[in-house]
Design a protein around this motif. Structure first.
Motif, mmCIF file in Angstrom:
data_model
loop_
_atom_site.group_PDB
_atom_site.id
_atom_site.type_symbol
_atom_site.label_atom_id
_atom_site.label_comp_id
_atom_site.label_asym_id
_atom_site.label_seq_id
_atom_site.Cartn_x
_atom_site.Cartn_y
_atom_site.Cartn_z
ATOM 1 N N TRP A 60 0.805 -1.347 -0.083
ATOM 2 C CA TRP A 60 -0.057 0.088 -0.073
ATOM 3 C C TRP A 60 0.881 1.382 -0.059
ATOM 4 C CZ3 TRP A 60 -2.424 4.205 2.513
ATOM 5 C CH2 TRP A 60 -3.541 4.649 2.153
ATOM 6 N N LEU A 61 1.898 1.398 0.800
ATOM 7 C CA LEU A 61 2.666 2.508 1.044
ATOM 8 C C LEU A 61 3.988 2.598 0.091
ATOM 9 C CD1 LEU A 61 1.966 3.880 4.594
ATOM 10 C CD2 LEU A 61 1.029 4.527 2.444
ATOM 11 N N ALA A 62 4.328 1.428 -0.463
ATOM 12 C CA ALA A 62 5.693 1.341 -1.045
ATOM 13 C C ALA A 62 5.710 0.426 -1.970
ATOM 14 C CB ALA A 62 6.685 1.325 0.020
ATOM 15 N N VAL A 121 7.661 8.121 -6.576
ATOM 16 C CA VAL A 121 6.628 9.085 -6.854
ATOM 17 C C VAL A 121 5.085 8.449 -7.141
ATOM 18 C CG1 VAL A 121 7.016 9.167 -9.449
ATOM 19 C CG2 VAL A 121 6.335 11.273 -8.048
ATOM 20 N N ARG A 122 5.301 7.293 -7.570
ATOM 21 C CA ARG A 122 4.088 6.342 -7.848
ATOM 22 C C ARG A 122 3.327 6.301 -6.494
ATOM 23 N NH1 ARG A 122 6.173 2.525 -9.553
ATOM 24 N NH2 ARG A 122 5.986 0.991 -7.843
ATOM 25 N N LYS A 123 3.712 6.328 -5.293
ATOM 26 C CA LYS A 123 3.419 5.759 -4.036
ATOM 27 C C LYS A 123 3.074 7.002 -3.247
ATOM 28 C CE LYS A 123 2.572 2.307 -3.396
ATOM 29 N NZ LYS A 123 1.386 1.704 -3.804
ATOM 30 N N LEU A 124 3.356 8.335 -3.786
ATOM 31 C CA LEU A 124 3.042 9.628 -2.966
ATOM 32 C C LEU A 124 1.287 9.725 -2.754
ATOM 33 C CD1 LEU A 124 5.688 12.312 -4.151
ATOM 34 C CD2 LEU A 124 5.113 11.417 -1.796
ATOM 35 N N PRO A 125 0.734 9.758 -3.773
ATOM 36 C CA PRO A 125 -0.940 9.733 -3.301
ATOM 37 C C PRO A 125 -1.146 8.694 -2.144
ATOM 38 C CG PRO A 125 -0.444 9.604 -5.782
ATOM 39 C CD PRO A 125 0.930 9.101 -5.158
ATOM 40 N N ALA A 126 -0.904 7.551 -2.239
ATOM 41 C CA ALA A 126 -1.198 6.892 -1.116
ATOM 42 C C ALA A 126 -0.494 7.391 0.227
ATOM 43 C CB ALA A 126 -0.680 5.249 -1.236
ATOM 44 N N ILE A 127 0.552 7.634 0.143
ATOM 45 C CA ILE A 127 1.406 8.228 1.361
ATOM 46 C C ILE A 127 0.493 9.406 2.019
ATOM 47 C CG2 ILE A 127 3.437 9.319 2.085
ATOM 48 C CD1 ILE A 127 4.964 7.216 0.446
#
Length: 187
Positions: free
Chosen positions: A82-84, A118-124
């Protein structure tokens, strides 16, 4: 210590030979260095866009985190949690070798197997918004115990690795996508 303890107990030898005021700065530095090293080994790898591109162009630079042939799949999202992205879901430092990671999803932010792109930034950013909302409803000591460390990790280590424009783009993406928040966040 064994050499100093000849004719004395270890405690007496430590007090008389090792606990010297002139050595205190050296001892304190050794302890501080050990703590810094422990924290550094328990952090995710954060790859801003330039570092991600460099890794795509030279996957052999990913060692010792992962073998070069796994870089592409990891950066393409095939190993996302989910976050990474996870460079070792079955080799977690939190579980027996070969078994899946048993940490809650935000445990990735304390894991050396985590790779944040950067792909995981919205979830983070969505999780950060949730964490900050929880601050309003939880007693301060409870919030700090549950979310304090992960909040600090995101705000002090993850987000500063990305340019403001990249973060703003991640926020726009987060707001337009309605990201799912795993149920263990509410537990």
């Amino acid at each position: 210590m064994t050499r100093f303890a000849v004719g004395h107990s270890r405690e007496v030898a430590a007090r008389h030979y090792a606990d010297l005021p002139s050595l205190r700065p050296l001892h304190e530095k050794a302890v501080a260095d050990a703590f810094r090293e422990a924290v550094a080994t328990a952090t995710p790898t954060v790859l801003p866009p330039t570092a991600e591109q460099a890794l795509r162009e030279a996957p052999d630079q990913a060692a010792p985190l992962m073998p070069p042939d796994t870089v592409g799949p990891l950066l393409d999202g095939e190993q996302d949690v989910w976050l990474a992205a996870c460079a070792g879901f079955h080799s977690s430092p939190f579980a027996d070798a070969g078994s899946p990671c048993a940490q809650p999803f935000w445990g990735c932010l304390d894991c050396p197997n985590a790779v944040i792109t950067v792909r995981k930034l919205p979830a983070i950013l969505a999780f950060l918004a949730f964490v900050e909302e929880q601050r309003l409803s939880l007693p301060p000591t409870d919030w700090t115990a549950k979310f304090g460390r992960v909040h600090a990790r995101i705000t002090a280590q993850v987000l500063p690795a990305f340019a403001d424009a990249v973060i703003a783009d991640g926020r726009r993406q987060m707001e337009s996508e309605r990201l799912y928040l795993p149920p263990e966040a509410r537990a």
